[in-house]
Structure formats: C-alpha cells, structure tokens
Motif scaffolding. Structure first.
Motif, PDB file in Angstrom:
ATOM      1  N   GLN A 175       0.813  -1.213   0.000  1.00 32.90           N
ATOM      2  CA  GLN A 175       0.000   0.000   0.000  1.00 32.90           C
ATOM      3  C   GLN A 175       0.849   1.266   0.000  1.00 32.90           C
ATOM      4  OE1 GLN A 175      -2.511  -0.489   3.440  1.00 32.90           O
ATOM      5  NE2 GLN A 175      -3.797  -2.057   2.472  1.00 32.90           N
ATOM      6  N   GLY A 176       2.178   1.095  -0.092  1.00 30.81           N
ATOM      7  CA  GLY A 176       3.066   2.251  -0.195  1.00 30.81           C
ATOM      8  C   GLY A 176       3.557   2.795   1.118  1.00 30.81           C
ATOM      9  N   GLY A 177       3.306   2.084   2.228  1.00 31.42           N
ATOM     10  CA  GLY A 177       3.742   2.563   3.531  1.00 31.42           C
ATOM     11  C   GLY A 177       5.215   2.295   3.788  1.00 31.42           C
ATOM     12  N   THR A 178       5.807   3.102   4.652  1.00 28.03           N
ATOM     13  CA  THR A 178       7.206   2.929   5.018  1.00 28.03           C
ATOM     14  C   THR A 178       7.308   1.861   6.100  1.00 28.03           C
ATOM     15  OG1 THR A 178       7.672   5.235   4.488  1.00 28.03           O
ATOM     16  CG2 THR A 178       9.271   4.097   5.878  1.00 28.03           C
ATOM     17  N   ILE A 179       8.151   0.840   5.868  1.00 22.71           N
ATOM     18  CA  ILE A 179       8.224  -0.316   6.757  1.00 22.71           C
ATOM     19  C   ILE A 179       9.064  -0.022   7.985  1.00 22.71           C
ATOM     20  CG2 ILE A 179       8.901  -2.729   6.946  1.00 22.71           C
ATOM     21  CD1 ILE A 179       6.440  -2.177   5.211  1.00 22.71           C
ATOM     22  N   ASN A 180      10.293   0.410   7.785  1.00 22.91           N
ATOM     23  CA  ASN A 180      11.200   0.648   8.892  1.00 22.91           C
ATOM     24  C   ASN A 180      11.324   2.155   9.149  1.00 22.91           C
ATOM     25  OD1 ASN A 180      11.877  -2.173   9.153  1.00 22.91           O
ATOM     26  ND2 ASN A 180      13.046  -1.946   7.268  1.00 22.91           N
ATOM     27  N   ARG A 181      12.340   2.540   9.880  1.00 16.12           N
ATOM     28  CA  ARG A 181      12.574   3.965  10.081  1.00 16.12           C
ATOM     29  C   ARG A 181      12.897   4.627   8.756  1.00 16.12           C
ATOM     30  NH1 ARG A 181      12.911   6.233  14.798  1.00 16.12           N
ATOM     31  NH2 ARG A 181      14.145   7.934  13.929  1.00 16.12           N
ATOM     32  N   ALA A 182      12.423   5.840   8.596  1.00 18.15           N
ATOM     33  CA  ALA A 182      12.686   6.574   7.357  1.00 18.15           C
ATOM     34  C   ALA A 182      14.185   6.815   7.205  1.00 18.15           C
ATOM     35  CB  ALA A 182      11.938   7.901   7.376  1.00 18.15           C
ATOM     36  N   PRO A 183      14.732   6.722   5.988  1.00 16.46           N
ATOM     37  CA  PRO A 183      16.169   6.911   5.797  1.00 16.46           C
ATOM     38  C   PRO A 183      16.568   8.384   5.914  1.00 16.46           C
ATOM     39  CG  PRO A 183      15.104   6.587   3.680  1.00 16.46           C
ATOM     40  CD  PRO A 183      14.043   6.387   4.727  1.00 16.46           C
ATOM     41  N   ARG A 270      10.991  -0.871  -1.023  1.00 14.93           N
ATOM     42  CA  ARG A 270      11.533  -2.192  -1.312  1.00 14.93           C
ATOM     43  C   ARG A 270      11.393  -3.058  -0.058  1.00 14.93           C
ATOM     44  NH1 ARG A 270      17.311  -1.885  -3.636  1.00 14.93           N
ATOM     45  NH2 ARG A 270      17.749  -1.177  -1.500  1.00 14.93           N
ATOM     46  N   TYR A 271      10.742  -4.219  -0.212  1.00 18.76           N
ATOM     47  CA  TYR A 271      10.539  -5.111   0.936  1.00 18.76           C
ATOM     48  C   TYR A 271      10.498  -6.551   0.457  1.00 18.76           C
ATOM     49  CZ  TYR A 271       8.622  -7.110   5.218  1.00 18.76           C
ATOM     50  OH  TYR A 271       8.435  -7.863   6.356  1.00 18.76           O
ATOM     51  N   LYS A 272      11.330  -7.387   1.054  1.00 21.81           N
ATOM     52  CA  LYS A 272      11.389  -8.821   0.762  1.00 21.81           C
ATOM     53  C   LYS A 272      11.565  -9.092  -0.735  1.00 21.81           C
ATOM     54  CE  LYS A 272      10.952 -10.433   4.926  1.00 21.81           C
ATOM     55  NZ  LYS A 272      12.036 -11.205   5.566  1.00 21.81           N
ATOM     56  N   GLY A 273      12.446  -8.325  -1.369  1.00 23.77           N
ATOM     57  CA  GLY A 273      12.759  -8.560  -2.767  1.00 23.77           C
ATOM     58  C   GLY A 273      11.782  -7.951  -3.748  1.00 23.77           C
ATOM     59  N   ALA A 274      10.687  -7.371  -3.272  1.00 21.77           N
ATOM     60  CA  ALA A 274       9.689  -6.746  -4.153  1.00 21.77           C
ATOM     61  C   ALA A 274       9.757  -5.227  -4.002  1.00 21.77           C
ATOM     62  CB  ALA A 274       8.289  -7.254  -3.814  1.00 21.77           C
ATOM     63  N   THR A 275       9.377  -4.517  -5.060  1.00 20.88           N
ATOM     64  CA  THR A 275       9.390  -3.054  -5.067  1.00 20.88           C
ATOM     65  C   THR A 275       7.977  -2.532  -5.301  1.00 20.88           C
ATOM     66  OG1 THR A 275      11.652  -3.030  -5.933  1.00 20.88           O
ATOM     67  CG2 THR A 275      10.392  -0.998  -6.130  1.00 20.88           C
ATOM     68  N   TYR A 276       7.554  -1.554  -4.492  1.00 23.51           N
ATOM     69  CA  TYR A 276       6.213  -0.978  -4.584  1.00 23.51           C
ATOM     70  C   TYR A 276       6.321   0.544  -4.683  1.00 23.51           C
ATOM     71  CZ  TYR A 276       5.317  -5.545  -2.405  1.00 23.51           C
ATOM     72  OH  TYR A 276       5.306  -6.871  -2.105  1.00 23.51           O
ATOM     73  N   LYS A 277       5.308   1.149  -5.251  1.00 27.20           N
ATOM     74  CA  LYS A 277       5.236   2.607  -5.327  1.00 27.20           C
ATOM     75  C   LYS A 277       4.874   3.147  -3.947  1.00 27.20           C
ATOM     76  CE  LYS A 277       5.102   6.703  -7.150  1.00 27.20           C
ATOM     77  NZ  LYS A 277       6.363   7.376  -7.530  1.00 27.20           N
ATOM     78  N   GLY A 278       5.727   4.009  -3.396  1.00 21.05           N
ATOM     79  CA  GLY A 278       5.502   4.534  -2.060  1.00 21.05           C
ATOM     80  C   GLY A 278       4.573   5.740  -2.054  1.00 21.05           C
ATOM     81  N   THR A 279       3.996   6.015  -0.900  1.00 24.22           N
ATOM     82  CA  THR A 279       3.129   7.192  -0.756  1.00 24.22           C
ATOM     83  C   THR A 279       3.913   8.423  -0.318  1.00 24.22           C
ATOM     84  OG1 THR A 279       2.634   6.520   1.530  1.00 24.22           O
ATOM     85  CG2 THR A 279       1.124   5.766  -0.194  1.00 24.22           C
ATOM     86  N   HIS A 280       5.213   8.272  -0.012  1.00 23.54           N
ATOM     87  CA  HIS A 280       6.030   9.403   0.431  1.00 23.54           C
ATOM     88  C   HIS A 280       6.506  10.227  -0.774  1.00 23.54           C
ATOM     89  CE1 HIS A 280       8.866   6.183  -0.567  1.00 23.54           C
ATOM     90  NE2 HIS A 280       9.750   7.141  -0.819  1.00 23.54           N
ATOM     91  N   GLU A 281       7.013  11.399  -0.487  1.00 24.23           N
ATOM     92  CA  GLU A 281       7.485  12.313  -1.536  1.00 24.23           C
ATOM     93  C   GLU A 281       8.901  11.930  -1.964  1.00 24.23           C
ATOM     94  OE1 GLU A 281       8.717  17.052  -2.031  1.00 24.23           O
ATOM     95  OE2 GLU A 281       7.470  16.377  -0.344  1.00 24.23           O
TER      96      GLU A 281
END
Length: 560
Positions: A175-183, A270-281
């Motif tokens: 769903q485009g959410g950030t999994i871990n702490r933001a970089p 990027r999570y578990k080898g897959a890439t998704y469109k994020g909701t962040h800028e």
C-alpha cells in the motif's frame, strides 16, 4: 537511653537473604515479552508475572524447595539470550548453591533451540536442575526428550508469529507505507487525522533532504568516488538525526553507499525482494537515481569477478581438528588435469596450527553417502519412537485443558458483554461513539482469545505432522540420498545436519538439526524400546484383569 550496636557480621546477616539449611533451594525465573504485558492493568507487573510467580511457588512447594531468589525480565523477548535478569541468574547460580531453576514454561526461558541448549547447559554445569511448573520435564531421557520437543514447539510458535508479522508488513509495503525507520533525508512524524487519532507518517527532513539530493546529482556525473563524496558531505554538515539514546554525529562512509543505492529516494518501497510505489514524496528524480546505479556498477572492483567454486557440500563440512570450514581448492598436476580438494580454511589462511591434510572431494562425497546408512532406522524402532513421542504430546494437550477452558470462558463472557452493549444502545442508554469504542475493544480482545485457542491446536497439530514426516523420512533416507541430484543432496544435508566434521581418521562426525538430534540418538531409541515394552506389559495386565483395553492406534506410529 540505651544505644544498640551491631558488629559487621550481624549487619551482613541482616542484609543477606537467609538460605535454608538442610533443605533444597531454588531460583525462580519470570518473563513477559513486551512492556505492554508488563504494565497491563495499570500495575508495575501486569497480570502475567504474578500468575507465573504463584505457579512457580506451588512447584517449589511440591519439590520441597524454598525460593531464595527471583529474576524477572519484564518486556524482554525470548528470541535473544542476553536478557539482563537471565544473565544475572546464570551468574547467581554459579556463585551460590542452588538445586532448582523453576520456570512457568520452557518458552519463558528461550524460543529457539540453540539458546535453549546453551542456557540448559549453563544451568547443568552449575549443578542446577531446570524445572517447569507447567510441563513434565526432568533429567531422565524421556524428560529431556520432552524438553527438546517443547523448546522446538516454542521455536515453531515464535517463527509462526514472525511469519504473521511479515504478512502485515508486506501488506503495508504493497500500500506504499514505510516499513522501517525513514532513511536519511526523511523524518518519522505523528499527525492527527480528521477524527483526532494519531497516525504515523513520513515527511521530508528540511535540514538534510537538500544535501541528499545534491549528493545524487553530483555523483551521477561520474566524477566522484564514494570516499570523496563522503568527505564533502561531512564538510557540509550532514549529520545523523539525534535519538533518545544516540547523539547526532557525522555520517559514516558505509552510509553514503546505502543512501546512493536506496530506491526510497526515487519514491519506491523495497521489501522482501519486491518493489512498490511509495506514498512518500520522492526527493531524487528517477533518471538521476538510475544514472547513479550505472556509475556505482562501473566502480566495482575486479575482485567481484573472481571465480567462485561451488559444491553441494560447501558450507556443510568442517575440519574435525580445528572446527574451521572446509573450502574448495583446485590442484593441477603436471599433465594439466585438475583435482578438486577440500582444504581447511584455518590452515589455508595461516590462522592457528591446524595440520589437517587436504582430501579429495569425491572421497568426502562417498564418506557422507555411507554415513546415511547409519541414520536409517528400522520400522520397529520408528514405531517405538513415534509412540513414545505421541504419548508425550497427549500428556501436554491434557495439561492444557484447564487453560483452554479459561480461554473459552473468557470468550463467552465477551460475547455476552457485546450482546448487552447492543441492547443498552438500542435502549438509548449508550451513545453511538461509546458503542463503537466498546465494540472495538471487545473485538480486539476476542481476536486475541480466538488466536490463542487456535494456536493451542495448531501448534500441536503442526508439531505432530512435522514429527510424522521426520520419522517417515528415516525409513529409507540412504536410498533417497543416493538417488538425489546435487541440489537435493544439499537440501538433505541441510535438513539433517547443522555441521559435518571430518576427522583425521576419515570418519564423519555430525551435529544434527532438530528434531533429528533426538530421533537419531541411540539413547532415545533405546528409551523408546523400553517404553514400548512397559506399555505392552501394562496393556496385557489390564486385559487379563478385565479392564477396558487401550484405544487401538494410540501410538500413532508410522508403518514400517
């Protein structure tokens, strides 16, 4: 006025807990996994810790022992072994005379087999017997087997819980959410939605985002190395964000490479080898990010192109003399023929004084192939082992009946509470906002209870199924291994062994994966034979006495 004086010895005796003389003594270990559990109910210890304490106290009374010290890890996961109170307990029993260490359940001590073995050995070396208030474990062969089964079940539960967590994180990433702490260049912040609830989200860091964007732009030119870029970013003041435990400091060189390769900056998750469109800028244009990856690829050293020797035994075989891995080296004779050898990495690298000679790979292959004949067990032995283990499972499930009854009663109470809540709402006694709030609370508590009830059945069913598969595989494992290709031989070795050591005499010496560490143990197999004989004798006595014969198939053994 009379002045009371005490000498030093008297003061020490008052400050030191009294230890019973002539009776057994014990220590009690208590643990909950999260801070929320530790503080549940608004108390310092929540509900679980006092319940564990009372169960351990009753167990101590049954043993005729006195609990002289208590160790409580509140909010500490059993996935790690360096819990502060656990470490203090191990130190305590090495310095004091203690007979028993009492835990509520084995999973309070550890939730993976390796840590369980390490902790158990430390207690045993100190002369302390591990006792569970809820499970029938002791130092007898059957008790140690049960201990191993329970620690394996605890590890299964922990891994299954991790799998469910990964499912939730995968959905969040999709769903485009950030999994871990933001970089670096972003901040994790909390905002309020239209209903006043706090929502965690990510915003651009106004202090650091410009420097991160600049770093991508200049590196894309191909005129910079990561070392030069790091030096310039530090000079420009790019520091890590401060945290409650760590102050702000200049970024490290490795951080520069992580930044340049992170697709988060171009707007992707990027999570578990897959890439998704994020909701962040996104703060880096996509074309710039891809140009940076091209530059990084061109900077790779020639060492990345070094030939890698692969073999299905690589990573499984070890030197029996020094314990180092065996690595593959090729030797060429004067006629140009290449011979592949396994050599000790410790001796090859010049570390230590290992004298292990190189051995031809084909000789190692034959040794391990022959070793599989030793671990193959007969149909009668498999039946005895399966019967003994399933009988232990039956005892465990019977012991859990009371806990399941309590969970079911809690579920019925919540169902009644939900019905009464709706009736009160229809009677205009409860407003809509309070109704929704209470329904959410009841629903969450019901989900927790239902999950725990399901886990009681599922973990035993999964463990039984795994046991049946493992025992069945031992029926013809030597023939299976001989027919396997290289890829499946690697899987077989990884399934059965944690390591295969090659001694100087050419004999393999193995350490097993669980549950094969128990199933292939000659002592366990002998104990299962004795158990089967005693069970048969007991059945015959009951039959002659006219008692109802046992249910056929209770052993649930696999066929030969």
């Amino acid at each position: 006025m009379t002045t009371l004086t005490l000498d030093r010895a008297a003061v020490d005796s008052l400050l030191t807990p009294s230890v019973p003389t002539g009776g057994a003594v014990a220590v009690s270990y208590l643990r909950v996994s999260t801070k929320e559990q530790a503080e549940k109910g608004g108390t310092d210890e929540g509900y679980s810790i006092p319940a564990q304490r009372e169960a351990n106290r009753r167990k101590a009374e049954q043993l005729g022992a006195t609990v002289i010290e208590e160790f409580v890890d509140a909010g500490e996961s059993a996935r790690k072994a360096d819990r502060p109170e656990l470490m203090r307990m191990i130190q305590y029993v090495t310095e004091h005379q203690v007979n028993y260490c009492i835990v509520h359940k084995v999973d309070r001590l550890a939730r993976n087999r390796a840590d369980d073995v390490t902790i158990h050995l430390a207690l045993r070396d100190a002369g302390v017997m591990l006792v569970s208030a809820s499970e029938n474990i002791d130092e007898t062969p059957s008790g140690m087997l049960l201990h191993g089964i329970m620690s394996s079940i605890a590890e299964f539960y922990s891994r299954n819980l991790a799998t469910e967590t990964i499912k939730g994180l995968s959905q969040k990433a999709a769903q485009g959410g950030t999994i871990n702490r933001a970089p670096m260049g972003y901040l994790n912040v909390g905002v309020r939605d239209e209903r006043g609830r706090e929502v965690r989200t990510v915003q651009v860091d106004p202090e650091r985002a410009e420097l991160v964007t600049w770093a991508f732009q200049v590196f894309a030119s191909g005129q910079w190395t990561t070392t030069q870029l790091h030096r310039e970013l530090v000079r420009r003041g790019l520091n890590t964000p401060p945290s409650p435990n760590r102050p702000s400091k200049p970024i490290g060189l490795s951080s520069v490479h992580r930044i340049l390769t992170n697709p988060y900056y171009k707007g992707d998750i990027r999570y578990k080898g897959a890439t998704y469109k994020g909701t962040h800028e996104a703060i880096v244009p996509r074309e710039v990010w891809y140009q940076v990856q091209s530059v990084l690829d061109s900077h790779k050293s020639a060492a990345d192109a070094t030939q890698i020797h692969d073999h299905y035994l690589k990573g499984t075989v070890y030197c029996g003399q020094c314990g180092s891995r065996l690595i593959i080296c090729n030797s060429r004779n004067r006629h140009g023929k290449v011979y592949p050898y396994f050599v000790c990495s410790g001796r090859h690298g010049g570390a230590g004084d290992c004298t292990r000679q190189a051995v031809l790979i084909e000789d190692v292959e034959r040794l391990i192939e022959s070793y599989y004949d030793r671990i193959q067990i007969s149909g009668q032995t498999r039946q005895n082992v399966a019967g003994m283990m399933h009988a232990q499972f039956d005892q465990l499930m019977a012991a859990d009946t009371q806990e399941l009854a309590g969970l079911a009663a809690g579920r019925d109470r919540l169902d009644n509470e939900r019905v009464k809540l709706l009736q009160a709402h229809y009677a205009d006694a409860v407003p809509l906002d309070l109704l929704k709030q209470e329904q959410a609370r009841i629903g969450a508590e019901l989900d927790t209870i239902n999950n725990r009830i399901a886990a009681h059945h599922d973990e035993y069913a999964a463990a039984r199924a795994n046991l049946e598969d493992s025992i069945g595989l031992l029926a013809n494992v030597a023939g299976i291994y001989r027919r396997c290709d290289d890829a499946n031989r690697r899987l077989c070795n990884q399934a059965f062994f944690t390591a295969i050591y090659l001694d100087d005499d050419g004999e393999p010496r193995v350490t097993y994966q669980q549950p094969y560490d128990a199933l292939c143990d000659p002592e366990v197999q002998a104990n299962a034979l004795n158990w089967a004989a005693e069970t048969q004798k007991s059945d015959e006595v009951q039959t002659r006495a006219g008692a109802v014969p046992p249910v056929e198939g209770l052993n649930l053994a696999t066929s030969g």
